[in-house]
Design a protein around this motif. Structure first.
Motif, PDB file in Angstrom:
ATOM      1  N   LYS A 145       8.472 -16.734  17.190  1.00 18.16           N
ATOM      2  CA  LYS A 145       9.529 -17.479  16.467  1.00 18.16           C
ATOM      3  C   LYS A 145      10.505 -18.524  15.864  1.00 18.16           C
ATOM      4  O   LYS A 145      10.390 -18.924  14.738  1.00 18.16           O
ATOM      5  CB  LYS A 145      10.705 -18.103  17.955  1.00 18.16           C
ATOM      6  N   VAL A 146       8.560 -18.725  15.337  1.00 15.39           N
ATOM      7  CA  VAL A 146       8.024 -20.006  14.947  1.00 15.39           C
ATOM      8  C   VAL A 146       8.173 -19.792  13.571  1.00 15.39           C
ATOM      9  O   VAL A 146       8.717 -20.299  12.608  1.00 15.39           O
ATOM     10  CB  VAL A 146       7.104 -20.919  15.084  1.00 15.39           C
ATOM     11  N   SER A 203       5.133 -32.383  23.149  1.00 15.12           N
ATOM     12  CA  SER A 203       3.892 -31.550  24.084  1.00 15.12           C
ATOM     13  C   SER A 203       3.054 -32.237  24.423  1.00 15.12           C
ATOM     14  O   SER A 203       2.121 -32.167  25.363  1.00 15.12           O
ATOM     15  CB  SER A 203       3.603 -30.166  23.741  1.00 15.12           C
ATOM     16  N   VAL A 232       2.774 -24.474  16.883  1.00 12.85           N
ATOM     17  CA  VAL A 232       3.526 -24.040  18.690  1.00 12.85           C
ATOM     18  C   VAL A 232       3.739 -25.345  19.086  1.00 12.85           C
ATOM     19  O   VAL A 232       5.087 -25.334  19.555  1.00 12.85           O
ATOM     20  CB  VAL A 232       2.454 -23.193  19.334  1.00 12.85           C
ATOM     21  N   CYS A 233       2.684 -26.560  18.857  1.00  9.07           N
ATOM     22  CA  CYS A 233       2.996 -27.335  19.684  1.00  9.07           C
ATOM     23  C   CYS A 233       3.485 -29.067  18.953  1.00  9.07           C
ATOM     24  O   CYS A 233       2.570 -28.873  18.577  1.00  9.07           O
ATOM     25  CB  CYS A 233       1.358 -27.469  21.001  1.00  9.07           C
ATOM     26  N   LYS A 240       6.610 -17.540  21.061  1.00  5.33           N
ATOM     27  CA  LYS A 240       6.500 -18.383  20.755  1.00  5.33           C
ATOM     28  C   LYS A 240       6.270 -18.637  18.958  1.00  5.33           C
ATOM     29  O   LYS A 240       7.298 -18.964  18.367  1.00  5.33           O
ATOM     30  CB  LYS A 240       6.032 -20.163  21.366  1.00  5.33           C
ATOM     31  N   LEU A 249       3.188 -15.992  26.246  1.00  6.26           N
ATOM     32  CA  LEU A 249       3.928 -16.627  25.250  1.00  6.26           C
ATOM     33  C   LEU A 249       3.926 -17.515  23.903  1.00  6.26           C
ATOM     34  O   LEU A 249       4.743 -17.629  23.506  1.00  6.26           O
ATOM     35  CB  LEU A 249       4.043 -17.870  27.390  1.00  6.26           C
ATOM     36  N   VAL A 250       2.491 -17.944  24.373  1.00  5.84           N
ATOM     37  CA  VAL A 250       2.096 -18.569  22.574  1.00  5.84           C
ATOM     38  C   VAL A 250       3.033 -17.728  21.346  1.00  5.84           C
ATOM     39  O   VAL A 250       3.589 -18.828  20.801  1.00  5.84           O
ATOM     40  CB  VAL A 250       0.867 -19.718  23.144  1.00  5.84           C
TER      41      VAL A 250
END
Length: 275
Positions: free
Chosen positions: A253-254, A42, A37-38, A250, A246-247
């Motif tokens: 989506k990834v 980031s 994610v990061c 994400k 929220l993570v």
């Protein structure tokens, strides 16, 4: 600090940092658990935020020292009054000393995250020292005062010394999310309790003064302290939950994108086999 505004200033300082930490540390923890994610951007952004955090801490400390020294009835950098042959405004000097160590902590944060001159753990060690100095000064700050005044400051010391110990443990266990969240909750508690001290000892707007010798007031203020900590825990829990949610969004989506890339690679391998 001998007025409401003097308690609101450090209270705001701790509330702002506590709220920021309640967002930063869950995000860093989520990044460590879900590296996909990061991105590298980031990580660079978090590094910059550490520098900005240190600069903000140093700026708040400087504002606090200036306010303590140059208020109309302040010492104006004069430690001893030779005319009256006595120390000049020692309360203001104590508060300035407290701000001084937080300012040093902010400068150490900047040095730690911009250079490799000092070990990384020095920033936590200096913060632990700054918090301990705050408690050390406040412990000898209220001798000879009214019962409620002493009690409400001693309750503050519980959060201060617990915070100093927690940050010191982070020197050896850096990145431990439990310690980071515990320290965050204590920081928020300090901030809200400074505001509470201001309301009790210096009611704004000419409100009724509290009876400093009433035992019932001591019982209530102790219970109120527990409510403040419940409020701090609630903020930490809500922000932790929001950041984790929220993570996870994400991550969802990834993952389809990564699955698509894997499928395209498999098709390429199949076409190569056919050839």
């Amino acid at each position: 600090m001998a007025n409401f505004k003097g308690h609101a200033l450090p209270g705001s300082f701790f509330l702002i940092f506590g709220f920021w930490w309640s967002v930063k540390y869950p995000f860093k923890h989520a990044c460590r658990k879900n590296r996909k994610v990061c991105s590298s951007g980031s990580k660079v952004g978090l590094q910059r935020m550490e520098i900005i955090e240190g600069a903000t801490k140093a700026a708040f400390a400087l504002i606090g020292m200036i306010a303590e020294q140059f208020v109309p009835d302040g010492p104006h950098l004069r430690l001893y009054n030779y005319e009256e042959k006595q120390w000049s405004h020692l309360m203001n000097w104590q508060h300035s000393t407290m701000y001084l160590f937080y300012g040093i902590s902010g400068i150490v944060d900047i040095i730690t995250h911009t250079t490799k001159v000092v070990p990384v753990a020095i920033d936590r060690l200096m913060l632990s020292i700054a918090v301990f100095i705050e408690g050390f000064l406040f412990y000898y700050h209220v001798h000879g005062r009214a019962m409620l005044d002493v009690h409400i400051h001693l309750l503050l010391l519980v959060a201060v010394f617990a915070g100093a110990l927690c940050v010191f443990l982070e020197v050896f266990h850096r990145g431990n999310i439990i310690l980071e969240l515990f320290r965050t909750s204590l920081c928020i508690l300090q901030g809200s309790w400074f505001w509470q001290i201001g309301f009790v000892l210096y009611p704004p707007g000419g409100g009724p003064e509290w009876n400093q010798m009433d035992h019932n007031n001591m019982l209530f203020i102790t219970m109120c302290y527990c409510w403040h900590y419940a409020f701090a825990l609630l903020i930490v829990a809500i922000n932790y939950g929001i950041i984790t949610w929220l993570v996870q969004i994400k991550m969802k989506k990834v993952e389809p994108i990564q699955m698509g890339l894997l499928k395209s690679r498999e098709r390429e391998e199949e076409s190569e086999d056919e050839i």
